[in-house]
Design a protein around this motif. Sequence first.
Motif, mmCIF file in Angstrom:
data_model
loop_
_atom_site.group_PDB
_atom_site.id
_atom_site.type_symbol
_atom_site.label_atom_id
_atom_site.label_comp_id
_atom_site.label_asym_id
_atom_site.label_seq_id
_atom_site.Cartn_x
_atom_site.Cartn_y
_atom_site.Cartn_z
ATOM 1 N N VAL A 17 0.844 -1.212 0.000
ATOM 2 C CA VAL A 17 0.000 0.000 0.000
ATOM 3 C C VAL A 17 0.870 1.249 0.000
ATOM 4 C CG1 VAL A 17 -1.713 1.304 1.312
ATOM 5 C CG2 VAL A 17 -1.911 -1.181 1.117
ATOM 6 N N TRP A 18 1.883 1.265 0.843
ATOM 7 C CA TRP A 18 2.742 2.451 0.952
ATOM 8 C C TRP A 18 3.502 2.689 -0.356
ATOM 9 C CZ3 TRP A 18 7.848 3.957 0.708
ATOM 10 C CH2 TRP A 18 8.165 5.161 1.310
ATOM 11 N N LEU A 19 4.005 1.622 -0.973
ATOM 12 C CA LEU A 19 4.781 1.772 -2.204
ATOM 13 C C LEU A 19 3.914 2.284 -3.358
ATOM 14 C CD1 LEU A 19 7.044 -1.409 -2.071
ATOM 15 C CD2 LEU A 19 7.770 0.976 -1.871
ATOM 16 N N ALA A 221 1.286 5.378 10.751
ATOM 17 C CA ALA A 221 2.360 6.368 10.904
ATOM 18 C C ALA A 221 3.082 6.592 9.571
ATOM 19 C CB ALA A 221 3.340 5.900 11.980
ATOM 20 N N CYS A 222 3.357 5.516 8.846
ATOM 21 C CA CYS A 222 4.044 5.651 7.553
ATOM 22 C C CYS A 222 3.188 6.430 6.546
ATOM 23 C CB CYS A 222 4.386 4.272 6.996
ATOM 24 S SG CYS A 222 5.648 3.380 7.933
ATOM 25 N N LEU A 223 1.905 6.122 6.483
ATOM 26 C CA LEU A 223 1.024 6.798 5.523
ATOM 27 C C LEU A 223 0.798 8.254 5.911
ATOM 28 C CD1 LEU A 223 -1.575 3.953 4.900
ATOM 29 C CD2 LEU A 223 0.125 4.822 3.277
ATOM 30 N N VAL A 250 -6.913 9.610 4.545
ATOM 31 C CA VAL A 250 -8.055 8.738 4.844
ATOM 32 C C VAL A 250 -7.585 7.295 5.022
ATOM 33 C CG1 VAL A 250 -10.199 7.783 3.934
ATOM 34 C CG2 VAL A 250 -9.744 10.233 3.729
ATOM 35 N N GLU A 251 -6.639 6.859 4.186
ATOM 36 C CA GLU A 251 -6.092 5.503 4.340
ATOM 37 C C GLU A 251 -5.447 5.328 5.723
ATOM 38 O OE1 GLU A 251 -3.354 4.954 1.182
ATOM 39 O OE2 GLU A 251 -4.878 4.880 -0.400
ATOM 40 N N ALA A 252 -4.690 6.328 6.159
ATOM 41 C CA ALA A 252 -4.043 6.255 7.470
ATOM 42 C C ALA A 252 -5.079 6.167 8.581
ATOM 43 C CB ALA A 252 -3.133 7.465 7.683
#
Length: 647
Positions: A17-19, A221-223, A250-252
């Motif tokens: 997801v992050w990538l 935290a990453c998002l 919103v994803e976070a």
Amino acid sequence: MVPHASYRRPLTLVSGVWLVNAALILAFVLVPSLHFELPAAVHTNLHTLFETVSIIVSMLVFSAGWFTFSREGRSNVALLCSIFFGVAILDFVHLLSYEGMPAFIIPATDGKSISFFLAARLLVAGALLAIAFQPWNRRIGNQERHWLLGGSLVFALGVSVYGLLEPDVRTWFFVPGSGLTGTKIAVEYLVIVLNLAAAAGFYLRMREPQPYPLVPLFAAACLMALSELCFTLYATFEDQYMVLGHVIKVEAYLFVFRAIFIEFLEGPYRQLEGARADLVESGEKYRLLFENAPDAYLMANADGSFHTANPAASALFGIPRQDLWRIGRSDVTSDPRLAGFLEERSRTGSARGELTLRRGDGSTFLAEVSSSTYTDSRGRPMSSTFVHDITAKRQGEEEILSLNATLEQRVHDRTAELQSAYEDLERLSQVMAHDLRSPLLAIEGFAGLLMRDASQLLDERQKGHLDRIHAAAIRMAEMIDALLQFADVSRSTLKMQTLDIAAMADKALWSCQKRDPQRVVKAVVQRPVMLEGDARMITLVMETLIGTAWKNTARNKNAEIGVGAESGPAGEMVCFVSYNGTETNPAAVDQALEAFPSLRTARESAHSDIVLDNMRLVIARHGGRVWRESTSGRGTIYRFTLDQVAH
């Protein structure tokens, strides 16, 4: 650092997801042709949708966390749900203050809405950072929880009121015609750093399994850091960075919601399923225990009728189980002790005793009965009873009591028999000594007369025979004395006291010298040597050892006898008597004195064997041991120890 195996699969999904989001940002940065701007009306509606979803998720996080805290009381749960209540307020004020929305207290402007947005992002980043580095299982009370909620509300409302009423706030973060200010970008970078620090803290904790949803919080935290990066890159409020930043935000939020709702609210249901499985397993174990119990087990209703019986009960009473369930306690016993047994159980809730019970064929048996009362799930009074047949046990106890009743008399009779036997033995030994001495004295006397009066008439061979007769008579007399002494040692009682072994040795050496004054023997006695023992018996030991040493050095012109003590391997005192006699023993080994018959030489007499056995008995009665070390050409050493030693 390699995370624990349980985190690797969910980390792979989160990384994907992050990538994807990071790739979109990179594409927008590297490919200008991908840039776009939405119409103002479309963007306003889209922004309203994103913020509304964020507010709803924040309130869900608050409500789920608030309910979870009431069950678990964890400080991190209280912190997260309290912070998101304040975030919901700030996002709501931000939504109403956004340009294009109706006037809210004052006209909506971009600069005013940014202040509320940044305050909400700071709250989320600070909360995630605190959760990442403090113990998860730390618990707080309701008062502390309400303080956290109050602090979040005060911050959110304070920022909201100040942002709405302070006109200068409008130009702190955005200047119309110029765009984002350095202050706004600096705050965004601060939020990014806080989120990355929180993500690092969560990742470090993945070395071991943790009792909370670590991966969803790490993903959030990453998002959040990636979302804030988008909010430092937009040129207008309608461009691609602004849209993507809200999507990632919103994803976070959804990952935070997953951490709180999915993990904490589904957790009890998973525990319930586990408890249900445990209950099924427990029921199966109970069934197996019930069916295979060696003792009879009965469950009865309040009126005494049997409700349940196990196979052991059916076998004990000789009644099929289905028939046992149709009868009651009055059908299996008429023991008058039953009334008292039931009264005690009614008064205390349990009772234990012995009752005579009746089998299905009419035969009776004695049983140990243990019973207790309880109330079942329907509120009915019930009782459970264990029954153990003790007929064989009681018969064995009666036999033991019967034997014990006669044991004292039997011991008395046996003691009298032994005492009589000892007295008979003592009289026999005295009679034997007297009766054997008389002929021996005659043999010795007449042999002496023959040697004196007829020595001129006898040749050398005949004189040798006469010498042997005389010597044999003397040895026989010594053996009789030794046997009497042996019997006396075996019967006497130990009288322990501190003994001077050196003085005993001196006395024994003086006695030997007095009997054989023509001999010259070098005697070395170590001083002091003190032991705890019976004076008469240890004197016998010293006389025996020194007498043996004196005899076995008779043919040695440079005879030496030594007496002393030394420390043994275990720290005990070891006494010794050594001499350089003419006897030799090629075995040259340590042996216990019990093996002395195998060490005899032609020069040792039967008298020596008996007195040495006397010494072995004395040492054994003192709890010690005795052994001999003999080396060819160097002499012999006798060593002994006693159980109690005084230094």
